[in-house]
Structures are given as structure tokens and as C-alpha cells.
Design a protein around this motif. Sequence first.
Motif, PDB file in Angstrom:
ATOM      1  N   SER A  62     -63.362  61.343  35.898  1.00  0.00           N
ATOM      2  CA  SER A  62     -64.706  60.754  35.850  1.00  0.00           C
ATOM      3  C   SER A  62     -64.972  60.189  34.462  1.00  0.00           C
ATOM      4  CB  SER A  62     -65.766  61.805  36.201  1.00  0.00           C
ATOM      5  OG  SER A  62     -65.670  62.925  35.336  1.00  0.00           O
ATOM      6  N   PHE A  63     -65.867  59.216  34.409  1.00  0.00           N
ATOM      7  CA  PHE A  63     -66.249  58.592  33.142  1.00  0.00           C
ATOM      8  C   PHE A  63     -67.753  58.702  32.945  1.00  0.00           C
ATOM      9  CE2 PHE A  63     -62.127  56.747  33.676  1.00  0.00           C
ATOM     10  CZ  PHE A  63     -61.699  56.420  32.405  1.00  0.00           C
ATOM     11  N   ARG A  64     -68.145  59.053  31.716  1.00  0.00           N
ATOM     12  CA  ARG A  64     -69.559  59.113  31.347  1.00  0.00           C
ATOM     13  C   ARG A  64     -69.821  58.197  30.162  1.00  0.00           C
ATOM     14  NH1 ARG A  64     -71.404  64.412  29.456  1.00  0.00           N
ATOM     15  NH2 ARG A  64     -73.472  63.547  29.801  1.00  0.00           N
ATOM     16  N   ASP A  65     -71.056  57.755  30.041  1.00  0.00           N
ATOM     17  CA  ASP A  65     -71.453  56.930  28.910  1.00  0.00           C
ATOM     18  C   ASP A  65     -71.734  57.818  27.704  1.00  0.00           C
ATOM     19  OD1 ASP A  65     -72.382  54.288  27.781  1.00  0.00           O
ATOM     20  OD2 ASP A  65     -74.193  55.482  27.510  1.00  0.00           O
ATOM     21  N   ASN A 255     -70.513  57.511  35.375  1.00  0.00           N
ATOM     22  CA  ASN A 255     -70.541  56.056  35.570  1.00  0.00           C
ATOM     23  C   ASN A 255     -69.602  55.618  36.689  1.00  0.00           C
ATOM     24  OD1 ASN A 255     -72.214  56.084  33.397  1.00  0.00           O
ATOM     25  ND2 ASN A 255     -70.793  55.102  31.981  1.00  0.00           N
ATOM     26  N   ARG A 256     -68.408  56.235  36.697  1.00  0.00           N
ATOM     27  CA  ARG A 256     -67.418  55.840  37.688  1.00  0.00           C
ATOM     28  C   ARG A 256     -66.326  56.899  37.782  1.00  0.00           C
ATOM     29  NH1 ARG A 256     -62.799  53.358  35.138  1.00  0.00           N
ATOM     30  NH2 ARG A 256     -63.113  53.085  32.886  1.00  0.00           N
ATOM     31  N   PHE A 257     -65.554  56.811  38.859  1.00  0.00           N
ATOM     32  CA  PHE A 257     -64.368  57.637  39.029  1.00  0.00           C
ATOM     33  C   PHE A 257     -63.134  56.767  38.822  1.00  0.00           C
ATOM     34  CE2 PHE A 257     -67.474  59.847  41.807  1.00  0.00           C
ATOM     35  CZ  PHE A 257     -67.466  61.086  41.175  1.00  0.00           C
ATOM     36  N   SER A 258     -62.027  57.398  38.455  1.00  0.00           N
ATOM     37  CA  SER A 258     -60.792  56.652  38.206  1.00  0.00           C
ATOM     38  C   SER A 258     -59.613  57.364  38.847  1.00  0.00           C
ATOM     39  CB  SER A 258     -60.549  56.516  36.697  1.00  0.00           C
ATOM     40  OG  SER A 258     -59.322  55.883  36.433  1.00  0.00           O
TER      41      SER A 258
END
Length: 791
Positions: A62-65, A255-258
Amino acid sequence: MFKNYLLVTFRNLLKNKVFALINIVGMGIALAVCIVAFFNHMFNYEFDRFNENFDEIYRITSFRDMKGREQEYGIVPATLGLEIKKDIPGIERAARLMRTGSPVKIGDNVYPAQVSYIDPEFLDIFSFTLINGDKKAIAGQGNVLVSKTMSETLFGNEYPVGKTISIINDQNKEYVFTVGGVFTDMPDNSSFRIDILLHFDNFLLMWNLNDADWKFMTTVLFVQIPNKSMLASISEGLKTYLPVQNTAREDFRINRFSLVPLKEVGSNTRDIWSSGLFPSMHPAALLAPPLMAFFILLIACLNFANTSIAIFSRRLKEIGLRKTFGGLRRQLVVQFMFETFLICFLALLIGIAISSVLVPAYSNLWAYMSIELSFSKYLFFWVFLVLLLLITGFIAGVYPAIHVSSFSPVNIMKGSNLFKSTGNLSSVLLVLQFTISVMALVMGIVFARNAEYQRTLDLGYDRDKLIVVPITGELFTSFRNEIISNPRIVAADGTMNHLGWGNYRRPVKDADKQLEVDVLDIGPEYAQVIGLRLKEGRFFDKTRVSADRENNSIIVNQKLVKDFGWSGGAGKTITLYDTTKLNIIGVVEDFYMSGVWEAIEPAMLRLSGSDQYNVLVARANPEDLPEVLDFISEKWKSLGTNQIFGGRLQEDLLQEEKDINGSILKVNLFLAIVATLLSLIGMFNLVSLDIIRRTKEVGIRKIQGAPVPLLMFLLSKKFLVILLVASVLGCAGGYYMSIALMDSILDYFVRVGAGMLISSALIMIIATVLTLSIKITMAAIRNPVESLRYE
């Protein structure tokens, strides 16, 4: 023809046996380092490749700001693992993993263990070889699978399947399981360290969690995707889960998954937060061997080329006669290259022998590395040896062979100075050779100074006075009361997070400016116990705990004050999650959260309840620490708990940093020593051959009354100029390379000063002058009659 090449080669080797032996040994050392680099690379290349489904396995991250940049995390919602397989086409299997260091108990004996809780499909995604039992036993919630080593630890030589063990959670509660199978140990170049495997549902039971709750995050989520053309649509499908997750966890908005392919997971693990897996090789361990191999092999090849050119100058009559009697240039090139390849082949044999020592020695430098010299493990190793031989022979011999074979027999018979331009080339090659050696010396000295710098660096707290004991909240108060009576213990307090142990990050705001800050939830006296230095305001006070909790009081570091642009921090208010007001009561000096591996970030400390403590920190004088640690260990035994005593010195929490730093230092010192010795040997060879060429000149000068010091100066002048030029270039190159290498590994390191550069140059100059003095002095004091008779 081949027989003739062989006879001529051996004749010349015997004629120049000293120089040939020096070249063979020097080249052998260089080739041994190349062999180390090969096995080092293969160890990293094969990271996780033992899995049959290697190319189909992906990790979801997962990605965070973070202050305008994206930060990747390993953790994802546990519920995601339940939903994606049934909702998103293209995912064949999905499996979650949670890790704990839970103790394992058999009878009255308690053992430490790496316990992993997995969904059953994990064993279909990854390759596990069962020695005993059946891997399907994991589907039963009451069964476990154990590794071969753990089985031997728990049961010795007894058959393990069907036996029972107890696993203890952090509340000291025992859960009994039956051994359903034994699997082979995971290799060192794997993302996993697993002693015991259990069904994922056991983690939910033992820690009273619900995986239908989107707030609950799993450490790892893997999926198997056989069809790569589905990756784009699967990535799109993952976006549909963002709203529900971000609603459930406003404090952890994603923000999004990868999708990270397994071949990148090992290296990716070092860069992401909350990874939960073990990383592949440290960049320093990956970079050091090929760097060493390149420099040392280059020096050895330059040595060989220089020596060959000088030796060929003694074979001019042979070359002239062979050409006069019809010898072709290509025949001479083949002859000289044959000689070169034979020497390189002998050097390769020496190199293989040396590598049998170097390979295990290098392996022992790095934790979780196991490489050994093997001719059967990698078929490509044979190809590598052949290519190494061909490339080394070509680089070392091609120019001398082509250049010397071009000489005209007429000019040879006239006695023309055919080696004038070659002498200039030899000087250039020698400058390059010594430049590399000085660079290696600079790097060795810089890393030695850096090791001392890090050892004595003030981390912003008293790391040399602390003992750290993992402990549960329910045991904390009684255990602290037990040990605090020891007069050698100055103070002790508990904390949920600890420097070098773990922390987390949260977003805070002041007006429109937002920062991601490191957070430590601590006890009221923790800051004083570890020795944080107060700059303004006050610390927490155990007599004012209730008031500080009600007021949401926090302590911050100077970095936070600086990043918000304040002149002072005490009395300021910041906002957490846009809703919670935090009041700053004190500002402490900046401190290193995890040693020098990470840059100092804004940080805040806030109060935690004692029932949430994970660590007890005790303070004592440095000389009393060993005795205090033994005392605490003995007191732990009296608790009657199943938890294993994990107390250690604060310095030991930084052990990985010390080990890697020490390994880098040893690698660079090895490079410096070998590079220097090879260059000195090369210089000695050239000086020896130069003296042989100028023997009559020395004799004539002595007869005409030239003093010994003058002769020594004339013979060494060219080499001293080469040395001075190389020292300047080497210091410059070593300066920039040292900074580049350290900057790629560390955030904080010693600055390269003029003293380090001068020291490196002086070491090389002194060593070279001593080497030159031995040979030149012997030539200068030689009887001139013997010199004039020399042929």
C-alpha cells in the motif's frame, strides 16, 4: 605448431620465473576475488527463486501520502485477502501472513521461535518440502507444521508428527497444538524465517481479532497470478477497496495498492515501512565484491601488461630472428597470447585455491549469508571461469603482443630504441595502477574513521547506560518494583515504543503546514531514563500524569520545531488527524531514532498507559551494566512466566548497524591492502627490469665517479614522479568515491578531511620508497666491473 608454442612458453617462463611467479600469484588473488563476487551475486540473484511459482507470485503493498511524497508500506487490510480472490478475476490464489516471536513450550522447557500464521493456500503458492507428515494438516486449526531445525530442537531424534506443543501469546496464555508435519528449513536467501506454521485463524483467536474488520492490517498479502496480461485489470480492481478501507482507518488513509513481483520483493523490503519480511542482501554487501574484483583485477592486468612489455624488451633478438627467417606477425601474436593465457590459466588454478578460503571468510562477514565454493551448484560457474580466463588473458596480453609483434626486424638488428613509446605507455599504466591503490587506501582509512565516528557518535541519548527488556503490560509494574531495589539501577520505566526497537508515524498540522512525525508512546519517566536532553519547557512528571493526559501533552524534538518554522516549541499547539489538539510542554535535542541508517525526522513523545507497555528500560552506569543485566535475568526467572527473557544492552539493538559497518570496513581494508601490495609488486618488477636494462649505464656512471645517492636518484626519478602524480589523482578519486559509497548506505557519516587524504598518500609513498630503495641500493653499490661484464 602447438608443441612449439608450448616449448617456447615454458622456456621463457623458466627464464623469467621470478617475474612469472609474481604475476601468477598476483593474478590469482585477483581472480579469487572475482570468484567471490560471482557466488555473492548468485546468492542475491537466487533470492526467493527456490519457489516453483516464482514468476507468478506478487506481494500487495500500500502507498500513503507523506508530506507530498508517497511512502510504500508492507501492511494491507487483512479483509482484502478474503475479498480479492472472489471479486477480481485473474487471481488464482491469495494468502496472508502474520509473524510473531511467540515462545514455544514443551513440558517445563520454553524455546524461542519464529511463528508464522498463514492462510492454507500459502503452502500452494510457495514451495515447502515436507520431510514428515502432510502439509494439508495446516488446514486444521489445531495443527502446526515445524521446520526441521525446530523439530530437532523440540524433540531431538524422536518422530515429531502427532506430538503436542504449546504456543504462548503476549498475554502469557498457552494454546496447545499437534504437530502435523515437518518441512525443510527455508534457505538463507529467502524472504522468510519460519520455525512454525499455523493457520491464520489461530492468530485471530490468540489475539482476539476479527479479519472482517477493515481496521485490522495483515503483515503480508501474497497473490498468485499465472496470466501476466491480467495485471493491469487486477491493479484497477484493487482501487475499488480504497473507499471502504479509508473510511475504516482515517488515521491510515491509503492512496493506492501495488503489485510487487516476487523477484523485487527482497530488495523492496529494505525500502518499505512495516515490511514484515526479511530483505535481500544489503546494498553494501552487493556492491563491495564486484567493486573489489574490478579494481584488483585491473591492477593485476596492468601489472602483467607492464611486466610483459619490459620482458619483451629482452626478447628483441628472438623476435628479429623469427621474422628474418619468415615468421609471420600473427604467429608472434599467437605465441605471446598463448604465453599470456597459460600464465592466466595457472593463475586461475591458484585463484580457485585462494577462493576456497576467501569465499567462506566473506560469507561470515554478513548475517544470513551462506555461500560456499561449489563446482556443481551452478553450471554457469564453469562458463564464468572460462569467460574470466578469456577476458583476463585478452586484457592483460593483447596490447603487448600486438605492439611487440609489429617491430621491424631491420630496426631490431640496428638496435633502435623500439620501446620508447612503450615506456611512456608503461608509465601511464603504472600511474593508473597506483591511482587505484591510493583510492583504495583512502577508502580504507575513511571507512576506518567512519567506524570510529559511529561508535562514539552522540545519538542524542545515553545509549551506553541502558538495558532493554521486552515485557508485557500486565507484568511491568510488579517486575519494575522487583528490580528497582537494586542500588546499581539508577532508574527504570516502561514504554510502548523505544529507540532502535520500533515507532510509528502520524500526520500533524500547524495551520496549513502538515508533517509526518515519528511517534513514541512512553512512560512518564522514560525520557529522563534514556537521557534525552531538554532544551526548553519540561519533561513529563509522574505526579502530573493525569493532567498531562487530559491536556494531550506531548514532547517534541528540535527537528519538528525547525520544520514548522518556529523560534521555540514549548507552549505551541499542533493538530493530529485534523481533530485532536496536542499541547507541546517540552522540546528535546534531536535524537537518532534508529541509529545512523535513517535521517533524523520530526518526532513527538506522548504518554502511554502502563498496560500497553512492551519494553522496560533500566538505566545504570556503564561499568555496572553486565552485573545489572545478570541481576535482571535472575529476577525474571522468579516471575514464573512462560515468556523468554529477552533483556539486552541498548548497544546490542544497534548490532546490525555495527556488523554491517564492520563488514564494510573489513572489505575496504582488504581492498586497500591487496591493491597496495599488487601495485608495489608491479613497481618492484618494473624497477628490477629497468635496472637490468640500465646495468651497463650504472657501471659506467660509477667508474666516472657518480656517487651512490646520485645513482639512486637517477634510477628512481621516473618512478617517484609517477608516484606523486598517482597520489594526487588517487586522493581525488578516493575522496569522491568514498563519499558516494557512504552516502548510498548511510545518512550520517564522517566527513572526508585533508588529513585522511594525506595519510593515504604518505602510506603509499613510504611503502613505495622502501620498496624502491631495496632494489635500487643493491644496483647502485654493485661492483662496476660486474656491471660492465653484464650481458
